[in-house]
Write an enzyme that holds these catalytic residues in place. Structure first.
Site: not given
Lengths: 228, 221
Positions: B56-58
């Site tokens: 997940s890009e976070n």
């Protein structure tokens, strides 16, 4: 003795000037330095540029700062989210400027600022509306956009554990933009859930070196169960 | 006029069936980022014993299924800001490292939703016009150019029946010539140098009916 601890939020923020560029860590509400944002609202600085992934939601925190008309320009990747009506109303009314930046470009522009790199080429955004006005250069047959480093006058970040040197650890996905913003801020202020004795943080586990942090404020807010 | 599904005797895939069809094509060992919408549902359709690393890009590497309502950890969310869990072997990284992973070509696959995909692989998924009231790009442009493969999961047409598989995108582009495969409620379609090629269709749907709901020409087989 190096001691970056500041007892009161108000003291930590006292010298934030009007017109400053403020970096706000966090991804949505997670990892956002809520107490410091509330302190900034109290402090009164205005005509601000705010860099954050999102543009606030509801009527508190960043949304409140926007609603008070204290932000001239917002730089973010995803201003539209559930409850972001304050920003959207200001934007529609032409009362706030928006610079929309792809999320990875935003992170890298901040990283570059902290790392002394003035600009970099990236494939992100080539051939899109966000390429307008940017230099395109072909390197080994592929086009790239030139993106500039994004410096902050002040970074407001949230850590989990901190010591008096300003060393920080983070909690789970609350890490997000905080480490790169700590590096990109001329003045970096961190709120931390726990302040521990110097030497208590495992040197292998420190994510942000205290070198990047100027002030630490102890803000314990988690419930007892979650704070464990 | 396009006949409805019931008249024809075929049934479109629902959102979780589209996700399940995508999941079937993800092999063990891949590192995969899932966009918001139908793509998010893909993670739950990959059996746990097939080890796929969802990114997940976070900065969450190796997330697992959503937690039970009484076990939500407010510090652990995905890019859609929904609560998730972390699998054994998972890790947290910061945003610049996360996008280094994305842009640097370390993801095997990204699955995004879209408004439109063109026959040359152009994708439009972030703004509905050049003067959008508050355009929100998030990580879509980085993911679209960075992942080794870009698949799209979306409905075949708009609610009004307008094709989403088009000759040229009418909405602002997210990335040019980036998509390699599209999963819709009606079919799986590859983007090839010659244009769209049908991989499979839902049972009972004819090629002609599928073509009638697709703006750009389709090829079979």
């Amino acid at each position: 003795m190096i001691d970056k601890r500041v007892r009161m939020v108000a003291d930590a923020l006292a010298d934030v000037p009007d017109g400053a560029c403020i970096l706000l860590g966090g991804f949505g509400a997670v990892g956002q330095a809520d107490a410091l944002i509330d302190g900034l609202i109290e402090q009164g600085a205005t005509n601000l540029t705010v860099v954050a992934n999102n543009a606030g939601s509801g009527r508190t925190g960043l949304a409140r700062l926007l609603e008070l008309g204290r932000v001239r320009r917002m730089i973010c990747s995803f201003p539209r989210s559930p409850g972001s009506s304050v920003f959207e109303e200001l934007y529609r009314a032409g009362r706030i400027e928006l610079e929309i930046v792809p999320q990875g470009t935003l992170a890298e522009r901040l990283r570059a600022a902290g790392a002394g790199v003035p600009a970099f080429y990236t494939p992100t955004g080539v051939g899109t509306l966000l390429a307008e006005g940017k230099e395109v250069r072909e390197i080994d047959g592929r086009p790239y956009l030139l993106e500039k480093a994004l410096h902050g006058d002040v970074a407001l970040i949230e850590g989990w554990r901190a010591d008096r040197w300003g060393n920080l650890t983070y909690r789970e996905s609350a890490r997000n933009f905080n480490p790169v913003m700590a590096m990109a801020g001329k003045l970096t202020i961190a709120q931390a859930q726990h302040i521990v004795e110097l030497g208590e943080l495992d040197p292998e586990a420190i994510v942000t070196s205290g070198v990047f942090v100027d002030r630490i404020v102890h803000v314990p807010y988690a419930t007892a169960a979650a704070a464990a | 006029m396009v006949q409805t599904a019931t008249e024809q005797g075929w049934k479109p895939r629902n959102r979780s069936q589209i996700a399940s069809r995508v999941a079937r094509d993800i092999p063990e060992g891949w590192v995969v980022n899932l966009g918001i919408g139908i793509p998010t549902l893909v993670a739950d359709q990959v059996p746990e014993e097939r080890e796929v690393i969802f990114q997940s890009e976070n900065g969450v590497i190796g997330f697992g299924p959503a937690p039970a309502a009484d076990a939500v950890n407010p510090w652990l969310i995905n890019a859609g800001k929904q609560p998730v869990t972390l699998r054994k072997g998972g890790a947290y990284i910061h945003h610049a490292d996360s996008f280094a992973m994305i842009r640097g070509g370390h993801l095997d696959l990204c699955v995004l939703g879209a408004f439109e995909v063109a026959e040359n692989g152009d994708i439009a998924n972030w703004a509905v016009s050049a003067t959008d009231t508050a355009p929100a790009v998030g990580g879509a442009m980085d993911l679209a150019v960075g992942a080794r493969r870009l698949w799209v999961a979306m409905e075949h047409t708009t609610r009004e029946g307008r094709p989403r598989l088009v000759k040229r995108c009418s909405y602002p582009l997210t990335a040019a010539a980036a998509v390699s495969r599209i999963y819709t409620n009606l079919a799986v379609i590859d983007v090839t140098p010659e244009g769209f090629r049908v991989v499979d269709m839902v049972d009972g749907l004819s090629f002609e009916a599928l073509q009638a709901m697709t703006e750009a020409p389709l090829r079979q087989g």
